[in-house]
Design a protein around this motif. Structure first.
Motif, mmCIF file in Angstrom:
data_model
loop_
_atom_site.group_PDB
_atom_site.id
_atom_site.type_symbol
_atom_site.label_atom_id
_atom_site.label_comp_id
_atom_site.label_asym_id
_atom_site.label_seq_id
_atom_site.Cartn_x
_atom_site.Cartn_y
_atom_site.Cartn_z
ATOM 1 N N GLU A 83 1.037 -3.889 7.254
ATOM 2 C CA GLU A 83 1.721 -2.840 6.496
ATOM 3 C C GLU A 83 2.759 -3.447 5.551
ATOM 4 O OE1 GLU A 83 4.435 0.846 7.826
ATOM 5 O OE2 GLU A 83 2.503 0.730 8.875
ATOM 6 N N ALA A 86 0.972 -5.065 2.712
ATOM 7 C CA ALA A 86 0.457 -4.040 1.801
ATOM 8 C C ALA A 86 1.588 -3.492 0.930
ATOM 9 C CB ALA A 86 -0.207 -2.909 2.595
ATOM 10 N N ASN A 87 2.747 -3.251 1.560
ATOM 11 C CA ASN A 87 3.902 -2.768 0.800
ATOM 12 C C ASN A 87 4.337 -3.801 -0.229
ATOM 13 O OD1 ASN A 87 4.009 -0.349 2.152
ATOM 14 N ND2 ASN A 87 5.559 -0.991 3.598
ATOM 15 N N GLU A 90 1.934 -3.817 -3.044
ATOM 16 C CA GLU A 90 2.147 -2.607 -3.856
ATOM 17 C C GLU A 90 3.365 -2.783 -4.760
ATOM 18 O OE1 GLU A 90 3.285 1.951 -2.873
ATOM 19 O OE2 GLU A 90 1.662 1.101 -1.682
ATOM 20 N N LYS A 91 4.439 -3.349 -4.202
ATOM 21 C CA LYS A 91 5.643 -3.583 -4.998
ATOM 22 C C LYS A 91 5.359 -4.578 -6.114
ATOM 23 C CE LYS A 91 9.200 -2.574 -1.542
ATOM 24 N NZ LYS A 91 10.270 -3.151 -0.721
ATOM 25 N N GLN A 93 2.505 -5.172 -7.487
ATOM 26 C CA GLN A 93 1.647 -4.507 -8.471
ATOM 27 C C GLN A 93 2.478 -3.597 -9.378
ATOM 28 O OE1 GLN A 93 -1.419 -2.110 -6.722
ATOM 29 N NE2 GLN A 93 -2.570 -1.922 -8.615
ATOM 30 N N LYS A 94 3.427 -2.877 -8.787
ATOM 31 C CA LYS A 94 4.293 -2.011 -9.589
ATOM 32 C C LYS A 94 5.128 -2.836 -10.559
ATOM 33 C CE LYS A 94 4.665 1.943 -6.495
ATOM 34 N NZ LYS A 94 5.547 2.754 -5.653
ATOM 35 N N GLU A 97 2.891 -3.908 -13.364
ATOM 36 C CA GLU A 97 2.646 -2.776 -14.263
ATOM 37 C C GLU A 97 3.866 -2.514 -15.134
ATOM 38 O OE1 GLU A 97 1.521 0.535 -11.815
ATOM 39 O OE2 GLU A 97 -0.441 -0.323 -11.343
#
Length: 173
Positions: A83, A86-87, A90-91, A93-94, A97
């Motif tokens: 988890e 994954a977080n 995700e961070k 990836q953000k 972006e």
């Protein structure tokens, strides 16, 4: 948080509930080295061999439960780690972006500034061309003597305005 609560409840249940051992069709409960049958203490009435067998089985069950608990804890740990990863992904990836959006915004801003600069250059060149055309036409008409005093003043005003436009365009440039 929910993992901790689950863990606490499981440990509590292990401590409060007795180990159930089946032997010779009877279900014995072992609690703190005491053996119960149907809620009655039968530790003293059993033979030493039976006590040893029942206690050994209870110990094995207890160890098995501890091993299962340990495996469950490791599984929860692995899930938490997954988890977290994954977080983190995700961070990341953000962030990527966000950086891409910023780069795109900077690129558009640079393009806009370039277009503005080109337009200013075009306006300056156009103003210079208009001034030179007007000056040539005025000189041509003056040489031919086709200008009346009124026309001449109009031409001079026009040339003065065009000169001001050129000066403004040069200042912007």
């Amino acid at each position: 948080m929910k993992y901790y609560i689950t863990l606490i409840l499981l440990v509590f249940s292990l401590l409060t509930f007795a180990q159930k051992v089946e032997k010779d069709g009877n279900t014995y409960e072992v609690k703190d080295e005491k053996i119960f049958l149907n809620g009655e203490d039968v530790t003293e009435t059993l033979s030493v061999e039976d006590k040893a067998i029942i206690l050994k089985e209870a110990t094995m069950i207890s160890e098995k439960m501890k091993a299962e608990e340990k495996a469950r804890k490791e599984k929860e740990k692995a899930e938490k780690k997954k988890e977290k990863e994954a977080n983190k992904l995700e961070k990341d990836q953000k962030k990527a972006e966000k950086a891409a959006k910023k780069a795109e915004k900077d690129r558009k801003k640079a393009e806009k500034a370039l277009k503005k600069e080109q337009k200013i250059k075009e306006n300056y060149k156009k103003a210079q061309d208009n001034l030179s055309k007007a000056q040539k036409k005025y000189d041509k008409l003056k040489k031919k003597g086709k200008l009346s005093p009124v026309d001449e003043s109009k031409w001079l005003e026009k040339i003065e305005k065009l000169t001001e436009k050129v000066a403004k365009a040069k200042q912007k440039l």
